[in-house]
Structure formats: structure tokens, C-alpha cells
Scaffold this active site. Structure first.
Site, PDB file in Angstrom:
ATOM      1  N   GLU A 100       0.978  -1.041   0.169  1.00  0.00           N
ATOM      2  CA  GLU A 100      -0.039   0.093   0.046  1.00  0.00           C
ATOM      3  C   GLU A 100       0.884   1.237   0.062  1.00  0.00           C
ATOM      4  O   GLU A 100       2.004   1.291   0.545  1.00  0.00           O
ATOM      5  CB  GLU A 100      -0.897  -0.005   1.381  1.00  0.00           C
ATOM      6  CG  GLU A 100      -2.167  -1.119   0.866  1.00  0.00           C
ATOM      7  CD  GLU A 100      -3.129  -1.036   2.216  1.00  0.00           C
ATOM      8  OE1 GLU A 100      -4.287  -1.015   1.850  1.00  0.00           O
ATOM      9  OE2 GLU A 100      -2.722  -0.735   3.354  1.00  0.00           O
ATOM     10  N   CYS A 113       3.689   8.718   0.331  1.00  0.00           N
ATOM     11  CA  CYS A 113       4.373   7.729   1.218  1.00  0.00           C
ATOM     12  C   CYS A 113       4.486   6.572   0.594  1.00  0.00           C
ATOM     13  O   CYS A 113       3.361   5.979   0.294  1.00  0.00           O
ATOM     14  CB  CYS A 113       3.615   7.651   2.540  1.00  0.00           C
ATOM     15  SG  CYS A 113       3.893   6.525   3.727  1.00  0.00           S
ATOM     16  N   CYS A 120       6.885  -6.544   6.951  1.00  0.00           N
ATOM     17  CA  CYS A 120       8.053  -5.924   7.885  1.00  0.00           C
ATOM     18  C   CYS A 120       8.098  -7.029   8.784  1.00  0.00           C
ATOM     19  O   CYS A 120       7.393  -7.582   9.518  1.00  0.00           O
ATOM     20  CB  CYS A 120       7.339  -4.697   8.476  1.00  0.00           C
ATOM     21  SG  CYS A 120       8.680  -3.814   9.331  1.00  0.00           S
ATOM     22  N   CYS A 124       6.640  -3.769  15.245  1.00  0.00           N
ATOM     23  CA  CYS A 124       6.247  -2.989  16.173  1.00  0.00           C
ATOM     24  C   CYS A 124       4.708  -3.175  16.530  1.00  0.00           C
ATOM     25  O   CYS A 124       3.848  -3.500  15.793  1.00  0.00           O
ATOM     26  CB  CYS A 124       6.275  -1.661  15.429  1.00  0.00           C
ATOM     27  SG  CYS A 124       7.797  -1.197  15.057  1.00  0.00           S
ATOM     28  N   CYS A 127       1.632  -1.592  14.820  1.00  0.00           N
ATOM     29  CA  CYS A 127       1.711  -0.950  13.370  1.00  0.00           C
ATOM     30  C   CYS A 127       0.873  -2.253  12.799  1.00  0.00           C
ATOM     31  O   CYS A 127       1.476  -3.583  12.911  1.00  0.00           O
ATOM     32  CB  CYS A 127       3.015  -0.836  13.066  1.00  0.00           C
ATOM     33  SG  CYS A 127       3.252  -0.411  11.146  1.00  0.00           S
ATOM     34  N   SER A 199      12.267   6.843   7.109  1.00  0.00           N
ATOM     35  CA  SER A 199      12.085   6.510   8.511  1.00  0.00           C
ATOM     36  C   SER A 199      12.770   5.222   8.767  1.00  0.00           C
ATOM     37  O   SER A 199      12.859   4.415   7.761  1.00  0.00           O
ATOM     38  CB  SER A 199      10.511   6.235   8.863  1.00  0.00           C
ATOM     39  OG  SER A 199      10.264   5.889  10.158  1.00  0.00           O
ATOM     40  N   LEU A 223      11.227   6.389  17.362  1.00  0.00           N
ATOM     41  CA  LEU A 223      11.502   6.403  18.791  1.00  0.00           C
ATOM     42  C   LEU A 223      10.516   5.756  19.740  1.00  0.00           C
ATOM     43  O   LEU A 223      10.695   4.788  20.251  1.00  0.00           O
ATOM     44  CB  LEU A 223      11.891   7.755  19.324  1.00  0.00           C
ATOM     45  CG  LEU A 223      12.407   7.682  20.735  1.00  0.00           C
ATOM     46  CD1 LEU A 223      13.647   7.069  20.860  1.00  0.00           C
ATOM     47  CD2 LEU A 223      12.779   9.320  21.114  1.00  0.00           C
ATOM     48  N   CYS A 341      -0.825   7.005   9.607  1.00  0.00           N
ATOM     49  CA  CYS A 341       0.554   6.317  10.029  1.00  0.00           C
ATOM     50  C   CYS A 341       0.240   4.862  10.870  1.00  0.00           C
ATOM     51  O   CYS A 341      -0.409   4.946  11.738  1.00  0.00           O
ATOM     52  CB  CYS A 341       1.293   7.186  10.738  1.00  0.00           C
ATOM     53  SG  CYS A 341       2.890   6.616  11.606  1.00  0.00           S
TER      54      CYS A 341
END
Length: 349
Positions: A100, A113, A120, A124, A127, A199, A223, A341
Site C-alpha cells: 500500500e 508515502c 515488515c 512494532c 503497526c 524513516s 522512537l 501512520c
């Protein structure tokens, strides 16, 4: 010449820079000037087939079809936000995977973006991109194509690119560098390096390697917590590097490039939004030439995280500003289409 292989062992021609493309054409007995013509068709006119390259011979087009892959991404689905005209694209990759990408409209122009991987492996917890793990990294051509197809769809110039979609860009380091150089090439879209943001979760050796490239892109560190243990809970990949070492690598990036670091901090109610968290973050980053992007966490259906109330967001921001830190609260764009995000994912739904 570094070989870039596409599918079916064909040359991934769109991932070649102009010098590599010239060398390839000379190797197959073609004139050097053909390279600029083909390069323009791919990177300026964004054609989807070799047959559209009308100023080169049918014979050369046939040879290119036989030996090269012209990567073109096909949009499976386009969603348009009713809130802010953000557009989210689900693209099919040549091997059946999908990714996406998001286009956001600002006063200064169009920002896209893009994803750097199909899936991934950073894990995280807040996410959606981490759901299902990593399938593979994207080739430079597949990263470029997200920008090219969106630009073609909206009929407008793309002025800014953020590599903040699905995947960890520094986990796809060499292809990322090639993408940046191609997207910024004066013979292509010629986007300024200063309009590129990458990022990362904080892969220390790659941050230092990127600093040594002395590019003028913006580097943003995910972070999300001011101390190591809490960061590891939210970001399992953070266990590979101690937080002080990550911050030192970011300082090194600033010292080598002169580019101010951005620190991304997803605020999660009851998890990392306390006054103590704000004080610890202020002590960690105070005195640095940096920018902190506070991101109210966006909903992900597999998770129960929610964003803090507005008063908590404002209090957190104010505490950081007491440490003379430049802070903004990011406006969620495309949330109603799961395009904000942390909401992008590799799927067909």
C-alpha cells in the site's frame, strides 16, 4: 556493471541508472544515445510498455522485451478519504505480493508515502504493517513505480516522498540508496533530496553508513519511548541496539550531513503518554537540533491501543517545549480509509 535481475531472470531495466543503462545498451550493440531516450520514457513519461517507446526501432523494442523487465505496478484498489482527499493505493507486485502507498495533499504540493518492503519483520506492536511478517524487500523499480503510478493517476507533480510505508527502509539498504538516486536524478523526476524523508526503527550500522553517504535527505527515527525497556516492549526490533547507541548514531547523522533529525513518537494512552514519559523524553533529546513528531496512535484492528485525550497530547507537547525542543502533533490524514501512520498493510481487503 552491477546486475539487477527482475522476474524470469530478465534485467530489471527500470532499476538501472543512466550510466548503467548506457553500458547495458553498448553491451548489446546499441548506440549510446538510445540510453537517454529509453531512460526518459521510463522515468519522465512513465510508459507501461516498451511498445510505447515510439522513437526507438521495433527491433530494439523486441530485444528489450526479450531481455528486460519493465516493472509496472497495477493498482488493485484506490480509496479516497472523505475527510481530507488523501488517497490510498493497493498495488499488485509482479510476483503476486501487494503493498500500500498513500498520497497526501498539502498546500505546498503532493506528498507520496511509499513502502520499501512487502511486509515488515520489525514487529512494532502498534503497526498493521508488521502483521504477517516480511515477505520480501522491494526493488528500486518497485519503489519508483509507487510514485510514478500515483503521479500519473492524479495528473499532478509529486513534490515530496516519504519512505514511511510498509517495511523498514534500512533493512533494504542498497535498494533504498538506488531509489533515492533515481528519484532525485536530474534526468528523471528530479525531486530534491531535501524533499525525501526516510524513516527507520534504528538500525545503528545502517544509520552510520547512510550518514557517510552525505545525502541531504531527512532521517526520521521511530522512537516511541524514552527508555530502552519500554521501547523494546513496543518495538521488539529495538532490542538489537541500546537506545544510547541509537541516539549517538542519529547525532552522527546530523554531524555528517547537517540535516536536523526527526524523532517520531506514537502516543498511546496509558502506555507512553505520562508526564514522566514526557520528562524522560525531554531529558533524552533536550539540547539537540531536532524535531519531534508526536503521532496520536491510529487504530489497528488487531490491537487495542487508543490515542490519548487532547488534553494529554497538549500537556505532553508543552513539557517537551520546556526543554527547547521543536514539537508538532501530526494531523492524522486518511484515517477513515486506514491510510494513516501505522495503518498500511500487505493485503487485498
Amino acid at each position: 556493471m552491477e546486475e539487477r535481475t527482475g522476474t524470469a531472470d530478465k534485467m530489471d531495466i527500470k532499476s538501472l541508472n543512466l550510466e548503467q543503462l548506457t553500458e547495458f545498451l553498448e553491451q548489446i550493440g546499441e548506440k549510446k544515445y538510445r540510453a537517454k531516450q529509453i531512460y526518459e520514457w521510463m522515468h519522465v513519461r512513465h510508459v507501461s510498455d516498451f511498445d510505447e517507446m515510439t522513437n526507438i526501432s521495433k527491433e530494439l523494442r523486441a530485444r528489450l522485451k526479450d531481455s528486460c523487465e519493465l516493472t509496472v505496478l497495477r493498482p488493485l484498489k484506490v480509496q479516497i478519504s472523505k475527510q481530507d482527499d488523501t488517497r490510498k493505493y493497493l498495488f499488485a507486485l509482479p510476483d503476486g505480493n501487494s503493498i500500500e502507498s498513500v498520497r497526501m495533499k498539502y498546500r505546498h504540493g503532493n506528498t507520496v508515502c511509499i513502502s520499501s518492503q512487502a511486509g515488515c519483520r520489525m514487529g512494532c506492536t502498534f503497526c498493521a504493517s508488521a502483521v504477517g511478517g516480511l515477505e520480501r524487500s522491494l526493488r528500486p523499480s518497485e519503489m519508483l513505480e509507487q510514485v510514478y503510478r500515483i503521479g500519473t493517476d492524479i495528473g499532478e507533480r509529486i513534490s515530496n516522498v516519504v519512505v514511511m510505508g510498509i517495511g523498514e527502509p534500512l533493512d533494504n539498504y542498497e535498494n533504498l540508496l538506488t531509489f533515492i538516486r533515481l528519484i532525485c536524478d536530474e534526468h528523471g523526476l528530479n525531486i530534491s533530496q531535501r524533499n525525501i524523508t526516510v524513516s527507520t526503527c534504528g538500525i545503528v550500522p545502517k544509520i552510520r553508513a547512510l550518514a557517510d553517504e552525505k545525502l541531504q535527505i531527512t532521517l526520521a527515527l521511530s522512537l516511541h519511548a524514552p527508555v530502552q525497556e519500554k521501547r523494546k516492549e513496543l518495538m521488539p526490533a529495538a532490542g538489537a541496539y541500546e537506545l544510547p547507541d541509537v541516539i549517538k548514531a542519529c547525532d552522527y547523522y546530523f554531524s555528517k550531513t547537517g540535516r536536523r533529525m526527526t524523532y517520531e513518537y506514537s502516543l498511546i494512552s496509558g502506555v507512553n503518554d505520562s508526564p514522566q514519559d514526557a520528562e524522560a523524553l525531554g531529558r533524552l533529546l533536550g539540547g539537540r537540533n531536532c524535531h519531534v513528531n508526536l503521532i496520536p496512535v491510529n487504530p489497528v484492528r488487531e490491537r487495542s491501543f487508543v490515542q490519548p485525550e487532547d488534553g494529554i497530547l497538549t500537556l505532553f507537547k508543552n513539557k517537551l517545549e520546556k526543554y527547547k525542543i521543536n514539537v508538532t502533533i501530526r494531523r492524522a490524514m486518511g484515517r477513515d480509509i486506514d491510510g494513516a501512520c501505522g495503518q498500511l498493510r500487505k493485503n487485498y481487503t
